[in-house]
Design a protein around this motif. Sequence first.
Motif, PDB file in Angstrom:
ATOM      1  N   ALA A   1       0.831  -1.207   0.000  1.00  0.00           N
ATOM      2  CA  ALA A   1       0.000   0.000   0.000  1.00  0.00           C
ATOM      3  C   ALA A   1       0.859   1.247   0.000  1.00  0.00           C
ATOM      4  O   ALA A   1       0.579   2.224  -0.690  1.00  0.00           O
TER       5      ALA A   1
ATOM      6  N   GLY B   1       2.327   1.611  -3.330  1.00  0.00           N
ATOM      7  CA  GLY B   1       1.308   1.774  -4.351  1.00  0.00           C
ATOM      8  C   GLY B   1       0.918   3.209  -4.602  1.00  0.00           C
ATOM      9  O   GLY B   1       0.417   3.536  -5.667  1.00  0.00           O
TER      10      GLY B   1
ATOM     11  N   GLN C   1      -4.729   1.537  -6.590  1.00  0.00           N
ATOM     12  CA  GLN C   1      -4.255   2.107  -5.342  1.00  0.00           C
ATOM     13  C   GLN C   1      -4.665   1.347  -4.096  1.00  0.00           C
ATOM     14  O   GLN C   1      -4.060   1.518  -3.059  1.00  0.00           O
TER      15      GLN C   1
ATOM     16  N   PRO D   1      -4.920  -1.945  -1.897  1.00  0.00           N
ATOM     17  CA  PRO D   1      -4.355  -3.292  -1.860  1.00  0.00           C
ATOM     18  C   PRO D   1      -5.343  -4.313  -1.307  1.00  0.00           C
ATOM     19  O   PRO D   1      -6.119  -4.019  -0.398  1.00  0.00           O
TER      20      PRO D   1
ATOM     21  N   CYS E   1      -7.099  -4.234 -12.231  1.00  0.00           N
ATOM     22  CA  CYS E   1      -6.456  -4.965 -11.143  1.00  0.00           C
ATOM     23  C   CYS E   1      -5.062  -5.389 -11.593  1.00  0.00           C
ATOM     24  O   CYS E   1      -4.866  -5.825 -12.729  1.00  0.00           O
TER      25      CYS E   1
ATOM     26  N   PHE F   1      -3.497  -4.907  -6.435  1.00  0.00           N
ATOM     27  CA  PHE F   1      -4.037  -3.555  -6.367  1.00  0.00           C
ATOM     28  C   PHE F   1      -5.280  -3.490  -7.246  1.00  0.00           C
ATOM     29  O   PHE F   1      -5.277  -3.992  -8.371  1.00  0.00           O
TER      30      PHE F   1
END
Length: 225
Positions: free
Chosen positions: A18, A21, A28, A30, A142, A151
């Motif tokens: 995260a 990300g 964005q 997780p 995804c 993600f």
Amino acid sequence: MNHQSRFNSNLWLLVLVAFNGVWLGEAQVPFPGKCPDVKVMDTFDLEAYMGVWYEYSKYPFAFEIGKKCIYANYGIVDNSTVSVVNAAINRFTGSPSNVTGTAKVIAPAQLAVAFYPNQQLTRANYLVLGTDYESYSVVYSCSSVTTLANFKVVWILTRQRQPSTETIEAAKKILDDNSISQAFLIDTIQTKCPQLDGNSTELIGDDTDVEDFVTTVVPNAIEKA
């Protein structure tokens, strides 16, 4: 490794994923495990899908921090290529901005969208789970980071800035049908926005990236508060 240790390891992995990300520029939020299977539309009318779509809600997305009045404008370049213009207004400065990109049709309702030079257009990162072309579209992306984490990003797009309740209910049913969580959806501000002229892309100006948002826009907003 016992169950508690495995849980703690996976939790720390998600925290690390995260944190990283935020700067990936793709999905964005997780989630544990690999990307799940979703139902993409079997048939897709690309021409009917073109034009302006307003962002009604989405999962948290780094490049949309501090933005409102977000919309996308799609146009056909050829049978397999689409032009993309994403536009918004900075909530703190009032400055309009846009970014242009290209999308390649990989399969029906599956597009690969790129906004950077030399970015590959081989993997579908824009999946249309459902649309009636006239009022709503549900878009999904995804990326599996490892076998233990992925993600996701979800968008609900609408043809009107202020869609009807029935329109949003229809869009959210598609999320339910695909077992996609609505808990992370954030509504996009679509009030006090400039009027578009048809399918115009009049929002142009200096963009504010994530770094500038953190180092400049936020401190200035706090100082003025």
